[in-house]
Design a protein around this motif. Sequence first.
Motif, short mmCIF file in Angstrom:
data_model
loop_
_atom_site.label_atom_id
_atom_site.label_comp_id
_atom_site.label_asym_id
_atom_site.label_seq_id
_atom_site.Cartn_x
_atom_site.Cartn_y
_atom_site.Cartn_z
N ASN B 39 74.17 -3.49 56.06
CA ASN B 39 74.34 -2.60 54.91
C ASN B 39 74.82 -3.39 53.69
O ASN B 39 75.68 -4.25 53.80
N GLY B 40 74.19 -3.10 52.58
CA GLY B 40 74.61 -3.76 51.34
C GLY B 40 74.06 -5.16 51.18
O GLY B 40 74.47 -5.90 50.29
N GLY B 42 71.19 -6.00 50.20
CA GLY B 42 70.32 -6.10 49.02
C GLY B 42 68.87 -5.78 49.29
O GLY B 42 67.99 -6.13 48.50
N LYS B 43 68.60 -5.06 50.39
CA LYS B 43 67.22 -4.75 50.76
C LYS B 43 66.59 -3.78 49.75
O LYS B 43 65.49 -4.01 49.25
N THR B 44 67.32 -2.69 49.48
CA THR B 44 66.78 -1.70 48.53
C THR B 44 66.67 -2.30 47.13
O THR B 44 65.70 -2.05 46.41
N THR B 45 67.63 -3.13 46.78
CA THR B 45 67.57 -3.78 45.47
C THR B 45 66.30 -4.61 45.35
O THR B 45 65.62 -4.59 44.33
N GLN B 86 64.45 5.21 50.26
CA GLN B 86 65.44 5.38 51.33
C GLN B 86 66.04 6.78 51.28
O GLN B 86 66.28 7.42 52.29
N HIS B 204 66.94 -0.32 60.23
CA HIS B 204 68.12 -0.78 60.97
C HIS B 204 67.93 -0.69 62.48
O HIS B 204 68.55 -1.41 63.24
#
Lengths: 341, 251
Positions: B39-40, B42-45, B86, B204
């Motif tokens: 989590n966090g 940077g995948k969505t970014t 997401q 995930h």
Amino acid sequence: MSALLTYFRPDTRTASGALLAPARWQPLEILFWLFAVSLFWLAPSKVLLLNEIAILALFALSLDLILGYAGIVSLGHGAFFGLGAYVAGLLGKHGLHDPVAGLLISGGVAALLGFVTSFLVLRGSDLTKLMVTLGVALILRELANKFSTITGGADGLTGVTMGPVLGLFEFDIFGKTAYAYSLAVLFILFYIARRLVNSPYGLLLRAIKGNSLRAGAMGVPTSLRLVIIYTIAAGYAGIAGALLAQTSQFVSLDVLDFHRSADVLLVLVLGGSGQLWGAVVGAIAFKIMYDFLAAITPQYWQFWVGLVLVLIVLLGKGGILGFYGAGRDWLANRLGKGGVR
Amino acid sequence: MTAVLETQSLCKAFGGLIATNDVSFSLPAGARHALIGPNGAGKTTLVNLLTGVLQPTSGRILLQGRDITGLPSHKRVKRGLARTFQINQLFADLTPLQTLVLAIAEREDAATGWWRPVGLRRDLIDEAEALLLQLGLIDVRDQRTATIAYGKQRLLEIAVALAGKPAVLLLDEPAAGVPETERHQILDVIAQLPASVTLVLIEHDMQLVFRFARTISVLVNGGLFMEGPAADIARDPRVKKVYLGEELVDV
Ligand SMILES: Nc1ncnc2c1ncn2[C@@H]1O[C@H](COP(=O)(O)OP(=O)(O)OP(=O)(O)O)[C@@H](O)[C@H]1O
Ligand SMILES: [Mg+2]
């Protein structure tokens, strides 16, 4: 007979029928227009009021296109109304007396202002939009005030003369021609708007309003698409203003006043935004309420208008039409037929 | 094979936080690629950078060999780059049918038609219906999207992206929040996509990842920590460490 029935009630089990159903004219809608026409003979003493209602309905319709369908908030929609009124008035004063030509030019000029200002309005948040639209309207009003040699300033623009509509129908002092003229224009523009909102483009506008991030991710150039409807709506508002100028043969600074922008917003919320009929129903309700309240409490009528507005907004979304829809669904359920939509 | 999607030293900083740190990768046509990371990470970014929702601080993005770094989001879509979100990004007031008809109309440059009713556009409707059928959404065809089940909304997310007939599809946790029992349905849909479509899956659930992916990138603290064939990644002890506590299955 059955062909007629499938027109009004397309088979909603099929995909195309489900999409078509809201686009079909309902008997009640047709009745409404017939009734509006019949008032010409049934209520000849009320045509002045009816004319005002038709003009207000057209103005509210234009706001509905941007606010109700595309989600563009505006506090300065009166700018286009006022501009249309002045253009029509000036044309009538300086030699172009044909009403329809004047109407088209006024609508065109207002649309042009809409197009140009859309680039300022469409960037930024809702608050930015409110301020920019308000600002544009204020600027326009001050310009009309400043250039009083052209506009007549605070005294108003007099000497507007109108020829017969289509070269056939002279304007009369009772306002009969005026009502027929405004109603015809309202109907034509309502029809066009109705086609538009039920087309792919209408769906696109609702999509952008609903989620512009998703619309963009679908490949929609959202700002560009909104420019079009903003321009069209400005043209509609300009035509409404032009109708007022032509049928009253007078224009004053009042057409650019802030209350125009505020009233039209009120009308739309009252009737129900996001459905074209909301503009029409709202205009009728607003004018009748105004007439009735102003007669019994000339000083305080706005108090009651405010109260009704607050109640409408708090009690039910969708204004008068929202209540109507809820009532109809309730009735349909009681009769065991299920909702219409 | 030439790369369909490629990044060169992509960076994105949010103030002091470096969300994407010098990411360079390239995907061949038809890839089945998974992007994983805690989590966090940077995948969505990264997806937002690729699709133009965010502008990179530095670096370049190439789609089918052409630089798209400065291109607005909607133009990238027209060049064949689609995504799912997401967190659902749907049209709450439209029905799934209306949503898909619109997505198809946009692809066909028919979404500005303003006279003929939507309901008479047989060409668009038939295709939308086929897509609804394919994704098991036909039973909610005419319901307001806001009222349909969450799992169906996730499928609609995918359907909207597919309606654009993309060359590259980025799936950002398509099964996020979907109950265990319905997850396979979403993965089945993804597995059945034509081989010509290049797929990037963020997920995930390692079981889903290893069922789907032939290659995997591991993103940690915004940077590419590791990449390679799925089998190698699965066996790598360092990846296990990154996913402290998470079970890795053998393939
Ligand atoms: N718009 C933003 N402004 C500031 N910080 C942001 C922004 N978007 C993301 N971040 C930060 O960047 C980092 C990466 O976030 P991102 O959403 O890309 O992670 P992720 O890998 O998708 O995580 P998850 O698995 O939880 O979805 C996080 O620390 C997040 O707080
Ligand atoms: Mg994420």
